[in-house]
Design a protein around this motif. Structure first.
Motif, short mmCIF file in Angstrom:
data_model
loop_
_atom_site.label_atom_id
_atom_site.label_comp_id
_atom_site.label_asym_id
_atom_site.label_seq_id
_atom_site.Cartn_x
_atom_site.Cartn_y
_atom_site.Cartn_z
N PRO A 195 1.01 -1.31 -0.03
CA PRO A 195 0.03 0.06 0.03
C PRO A 195 0.79 1.16 -0.09
CG PRO A 195 0.01 -0.96 2.17
CD PRO A 195 0.66 -1.88 1.20
N VAL A 196 0.23 2.35 -0.54
CA VAL A 196 1.04 3.60 -0.49
C VAL A 196 0.83 4.09 0.83
CG1 VAL A 196 0.99 5.91 -1.31
CG2 VAL A 196 0.49 4.10 -2.67
N GLU A 197 1.79 4.65 1.46
CA GLU A 197 2.10 5.04 2.82
C GLU A 197 1.30 6.65 3.09
OE1 GLU A 197 5.29 6.67 6.11
OE2 GLU A 197 5.83 5.00 4.65
N LYS A 198 0.58 6.51 4.18
CA LYS A 198 -0.26 7.79 4.51
C LYS A 198 0.80 8.88 4.98
CE LYS A 198 -3.98 9.54 6.89
NZ LYS A 198 -5.32 9.63 7.91
N ILE A 199 0.99 9.88 4.25
CA ILE A 199 1.69 11.06 4.69
C ILE A 199 0.96 11.76 6.06
CG2 ILE A 199 3.15 12.81 3.96
CD1 ILE A 199 3.94 10.06 2.82
N GLU A 200 1.58 12.06 7.01
CA GLU A 200 1.31 12.98 7.96
C GLU A 200 2.58 13.80 8.42
OE1 GLU A 200 -0.20 10.58 11.05
OE2 GLU A 200 -2.12 9.90 10.13
N MET A 201 2.16 15.04 8.63
CA MET A 201 3.26 15.82 9.01
C MET A 201 3.52 15.80 10.48
SD MET A 201 4.41 17.81 6.47
CE MET A 201 5.37 19.21 7.42
N PRO A 202 4.76 16.05 10.96
CA PRO A 202 5.31 15.54 12.19
C PRO A 202 4.90 16.81 13.16
CG PRO A 202 7.32 16.07 10.74
CD PRO A 202 6.04 15.75 9.92
N SER B 85 9.47 18.96 4.62
CA SER B 85 8.07 19.43 3.72
C SER B 85 7.58 18.21 3.43
CB SER B 85 8.80 19.98 2.56
OG SER B 85 9.40 18.99 1.78
N ILE B 86 6.19 18.22 3.07
CA ILE B 86 5.19 17.27 2.34
C ILE B 86 6.04 16.69 1.16
CG2 ILE B 86 3.13 16.92 1.14
CD1 ILE B 86 2.65 17.17 3.79
N ARG B 87 6.73 17.21 0.24
CA ARG B 87 7.25 16.68 -1.01
C ARG B 87 8.56 15.96 -0.31
NH1 ARG B 87 6.82 14.45 -5.27
NH2 ARG B 87 8.45 14.67 -6.85
N LYS C 88 8.67 11.60 -1.05
CA LYS C 88 9.88 11.11 -1.85
C LYS C 88 10.22 9.93 -0.96
CE LYS C 88 11.67 14.70 -4.50
NZ LYS C 88 12.78 15.56 -4.79
N ARG C 89 10.34 10.10 0.42
CA ARG C 89 10.69 9.05 1.56
C ARG C 89 9.96 7.80 1.40
NH1 ARG C 89 11.80 11.61 7.24
NH2 ARG C 89 13.10 12.94 5.86
N ALA C 90 8.62 8.10 1.47
CA ALA C 90 7.46 7.00 1.41
C ALA C 90 7.69 6.30 0.03
CB ALA C 90 6.36 7.57 1.66
N GLN C 91 7.82 7.13 -1.01
CA GLN C 91 7.80 6.20 -2.22
C GLN C 91 8.97 5.49 -2.48
OE1 GLN C 91 5.60 6.05 -4.57
NE2 GLN C 91 6.92 4.99 -6.27
N TRP C 92 10.11 6.03 -1.98
CA TRP C 92 11.35 5.25 -1.87
C TRP C 92 11.22 3.93 -0.99
CZ3 TRP C 92 15.14 4.14 2.30
CH2 TRP C 92 16.11 3.77 1.84
#
Length: 272
Positions: A102-109, A118-120, A124-128
């Motif tokens: 699954p695609v990881e859900k992005i949450e700002m710390p 940044s969100i970007r 990128k980190r989650a995609q990697w």
């Protein structure tokens, strides 16, 4: 006369009893064989999923299914089951792995400073991380296919009183090569980038088989050798190498590796 009739009756009774027992034994053997065949077919059908499984013990599965096939008393049936097993495993859909991760859900710390990503950056980190997981699952699946080919080859090599025909021994690797070629095309990789090692392995095992037959002073079946050569050319696209060609290529590769190592050492020394 009565004694004679009694003797005849006893003999007939014993004959009918023996016949009944024989019929029961044949029936039981057929039932047992049918049950075992269904169990083997069931295990073979599980092979594609097992190649991608993240929870099952795949080595135990391979030992179980190969062991049950090896117990079959009919030689041709064993060959057919082993072929079916490798064919089934190679049906694994490696393109479906992306759907498994699954695609990881992005949450700002919850931090507020200048080092806050940044969100970007987080995307990128989650995609990697996801791409690494996908590559890992695919790599494990290909490793399991190689392990299955090795298991089947080993079982057929130990057939008694002689090893199975070389075309049967090597068929798992031919199936493996075809699957690796398919994956090369799917990933737009250069031809041979995944399957070169398996091709070299097939030629090495084939030459070992010829040496073994020569050592025990047995003449290999020419039809078997012709079948291997034809299958190899069909899969690889070139004739199988002779022992002399194989050894010459092996020496050339060793020499190239030595030169490349020396060149790298020279580059490292100049960089100091």
């Amino acid at each position: 006369m009565k004694v004679y009739s009694m003797v005849v009756g006893v003999i007939l009774s014993l004959s009918l009893y023996a016949c009944g027992m024989a019929c029961d034994m044949v029936t039981n053997v057929r039932i047992r064989t049918s049950v075992e065949a269904k169990e083997i077919d069931r295990l073979i059908a599980l092979a594609p999923g097992m190649m991608l499984s993240q929870t099952n013990n795949v080595r135990n599965y391979l030992e179980q299914v190969c062991g049950k096939i090896a117990e079959c008393s009919d030689m041709q049936m064993r060959y057919r089951y082993f072929r079916n097993l490798m064919t089934s495993a190679c049906r694994v859909n490696l393109g479906s792995v992306e759907r498994l991760v699954p695609v990881e859900k992005i949450e700002m710390p919850n931090v507020d400073d200048q080092w806050k990503p940044s969100i970007r950056t987080l995307e990128k980190r989650a995609q990697w991380k996801r791409e690494r997981k996908i590559a890992s699952i695919r790599g494990e699946a290909l490793g399991r296919l190689r392990l299955m080919a090795d298991q089947i080859y080993g079982r057929l090599l130990l057939e008694m009183p002689l090893p199975a025909p070389s075309v049967e021994q090597l068929e798992p690797y031919f199936k493996l090569i075809e699957k690796l070629q398919e994956e090369e095309r799917r990933q737009n990789r250069s031809p041979g980038s995944l399957c070169d090692h398996a091709i070299d392995q097939v030629e090495s095992y084939f030459l070992s088989y010829l040496r073994f037959m020569k050592n025990i002073r047995k003449t290999p079946d020419q039809k078997d050798l012709t079948a291997v050569e034809a299958r190899f050319k069909q899969v690889v696209g070139r004739p199988i190498r002779s022992a002399e060609q194989y050894e010459a290529d092996a020496r050339r590769r060793v020499e190239e590796n030595i030169r490349e190592h020396q060149k790298q050492q020279g580059t490292n020394q100049r960089a100091r």
